[in-house]
Design an enzyme around this catalytic site. Structure first.
Site, PDB file in Angstrom:
ATOM      1  CG  PHE A 104      -1.948   1.146   1.077  1.00 49.71           C
ATOM      2  CD1 PHE A 104      -3.078   0.996   0.288  1.00 49.71           C
ATOM      3  CD2 PHE A 104      -1.734   2.376   1.699  1.00 49.71           C
ATOM      4  CE1 PHE A 104      -3.992   2.042   0.139  1.00 49.71           C
ATOM      5  CE2 PHE A 104      -2.640   3.418   1.547  1.00 49.71           C
ATOM      6  CZ  PHE A 104      -3.770   3.257   0.765  1.00 49.71           C
ATOM      7  CG  ASP A 119       5.581   3.612   1.746  1.00 48.31           C
ATOM      8  OD1 ASP A 119       5.596   4.232   2.823  1.00 48.31           O
ATOM      9  OD2 ASP A 119       4.563   3.517   1.031  1.00 48.31           O
ATOM     10  CE  LYS A 177      -0.258   5.641   7.516  1.00 54.03           C
ATOM     11  NZ  LYS A 177      -1.699   5.813   7.618  1.00 54.03           N
TER      12      LYS A 177
HETATM   13  N1  PLP Z   1       2.386   4.317   2.398  1.00 60.10           N
HETATM   14  C1  PLP Z   1       2.036   3.526   3.407  1.00 60.10           C
HETATM   15  C2  PLP Z   1       2.939   2.400   3.806  1.00 60.10           C
HETATM   16  C3  PLP Z   1       0.841   3.745   4.112  1.00 60.10           C
HETATM   17  O1  PLP Z   1       0.496   2.940   5.119  1.00 60.10           O
HETATM   18  C4  PLP Z   1       0.020   4.809   3.709  1.00 60.10           C
HETATM   19  C5  PLP Z   1      -1.278   5.077   4.385  1.00 60.10           C
HETATM   20  O2  PLP Z   1      -1.862   4.259   5.036  1.00 60.10           O
HETATM   21  C6  PLP Z   1       0.429   5.612   2.637  1.00 60.10           C
HETATM   22  C7  PLP Z   1       1.616   5.340   2.004  1.00 60.10           C
HETATM   23  C8  PLP Z   1      -0.420   6.758   2.161  1.00 60.10           C
HETATM   24  O3  PLP Z   1      -0.320   7.814   3.075  1.00 60.10           O
HETATM   25  P1  PLP Z   1      -1.367   9.030   2.972  1.00 60.10           P
HETATM   26  O4  PLP Z   1      -2.714   8.488   3.303  1.00 60.10           O
HETATM   27  O5  PLP Z   1      -0.844  10.001   3.991  1.00 60.10           O
HETATM   28  O6  PLP Z   1      -1.288   9.555   1.591  1.00 60.10           O
END
Ligand code: PLP
Length: 396
Positions: free
Chosen positions: A144, A229, A258
């Site tokens: 994700f 990520d 986050k």
């Molecule tokens: N990357 C990861 C690993 C995530 O868990 C998330 C959100 O849950 C995101 C990216 C996307 O972040 P945002 O919702 O702040 O765009």
């Protein structure tokens, strides 16, 4: 009606249903206040929050040092264009560089934006290196990476992509932790490999050291960027400051969001070595990226995460939480690192438990039919874990 008027729970839900696009399946509760590990609804009912804004409220709700920093900065300078220098953004960049082993930072507002920056950076790096044919970005199935068009394309889950074709081209997917698939997929056309050190959204799965090492070796071999990520794993969540520290495999590019702002929106794309100098004026931008207000919040939040000992707390209390979860009836598997935890049940009872728990003042996150995910504040105590466990036990 004045827009700031306090509305009842019923009025709020009706307003939301009429005027807010239905992109979330919301639970019927309206929160109005938060403090530490607790949030309170319109009736003043207390909830122990083990979701924490999905791993955003690392220091709990309204952490005093972050609140203080935001209030002071809000009264001083909230925003000015990135066309001018401000004092806090470079201080935050240096702070993140010092703790992460990266060399430079780009600031944005969310995880998806941070990943966009990372992918654009990797694509431009191959062009600068004289290899415009190297365009493929490899990510993992069940990953994700966010909701922008490129981020859903990087996200290896067709359910997030299906309504939005055509997607940006040249993405390839491999099963997470499948070394042979990764070796078979990477090649001369590979521009980047992007992985979460622990997959969160799909149910908390940890990358093996060998898998990440293989990704590193393949990136070195083919002149590709290794992107981690760390939007969810970064800044203490896994019991280490960064998720990559569990494997010791160092990426070229790392994304954060986050918990970075302690509840205030901010994202960052950090890069190392020659990747740090790829972007030039005009290549990438974000109006709100790294404003004085966001930078003040992030400096306060990350300082407190480190100096408060909350990374160590996440490690210790996380182990305790996993032990206690394993004692529950009907558990198939408990997995995760630090305070990024999933409990998988043998039966499809996750949604039922989550909804009963909400009634009893406990917030947990169901994933699919069988999994409960927990990403509580890093400041949570063993006593609060005990309270959560007894509520979950009652709900099973
Ligand atoms: N990357 C990861 C690993 C995530 O868990 C998330 C959100 O849950 C995101 C990216 C996307 O972040 P945002 O919702 O702040 O765009």
């Amino acid at each position: 009606m004045a827009v700031t008027q306090q509305t009842s729970a019923e009025e709020t839900i009706a307003l939301d249903n009429q005027y807010v696009m239905h992109t979330y399946g919301k639970l019927p509760v309206v929160f109005v206040r938060g403090e530490g590990c607790f949030v309170y609804d319109t009736e003043g009912k207390e909830y122990l929050d083990l979701v924490a804004g999905i791993a955003v409220n690392g220091l709990g709700h309204c952490p005093p040092k972050v609140v203080d920093a935001i209030c002071k900065q809000a009264a001083t300078l909230m925003h000015t264009s990135n066309l001018y220098y401000t004092t806090l953004q470079p201080q935050l960049a240096k702070f993140l560089v010092d703790i992460s082993g990266m060399n430079k930072a780009f600031f944005c507002n969310s995880g998806a934006e941070a990943n966009e920056a990372a992918m654009k950076l990797a694509r431009k790096a191959t062009k600068i290196a004289g290899h415009p044919e190297k365009t493929e970005i490899i990510t993992a199935l069940q990953s994700f990476h966010g909701r922008t068009l490129a981020a859903i394309t990087a996200t290896g889950q067709p359910k997030y992509q299906k309504s939005f074709a055509p997607l940006p081209p040249d993405y390839k997917y491999v099963p997470y932790n499948d070394i042979e698939a990764l070796k078979a997929t990477a090649g001369e056309k590979t521009c980047a490999i992007m992985m979460e050190p622990v997959q969160g959204e799909s149910g908390v799965h940890t990358a093996t050291t060998e898998f990440l090492q293989t990704a590193r070796e393949l990136c070195d071999k083919f002149g590709a960027a290794l992107i981690f990520d760390e939007v969810q794993t970064g800044l203490g969540r896994t019991g280490k400051l960064f998720g990559y520290q569990h494997s010791g495999v160092i990426p070229d590019i790392m994304t954060l969001a986050k918990t970075l702002g302690g509840g205030f929106p901010i994202g960052a794309c950090l890069a190392k070595g020659h990747y740090a100098d790829v972007f030039e004026p005009g290549d990438h931008a974000s109006t709100f990226g790294g404003t004085p207000l966001a930078s003040a919040a992030a400096i306060a939040a990350v300082t407190e995460i480190i100096e408060g000992g909350w990374v160590e707390n996440a490690d210790e209390v996380g182990k305790y939480f996993r032990e206690r979860l394993s004692e529950l009836p009907g558990i198939k598997e408990v997995r995760g690192l630090g305070l990024m935890i999933a409990a998988e049940f043998t039966d499809p009872i996750a949604k039922q438990i989550a909804s009963r728990a909400l009634d009893k003042g406990l917030i947990v996150n169901p994933i699919g039919e069988n999994i409960l995910r927990f990403v509580p504040p890093l400041i949570i105590t063993r006593e609060l874990i005990d309270r959560a466990i007894s509520i979950i036990r009652e709900c099973i």
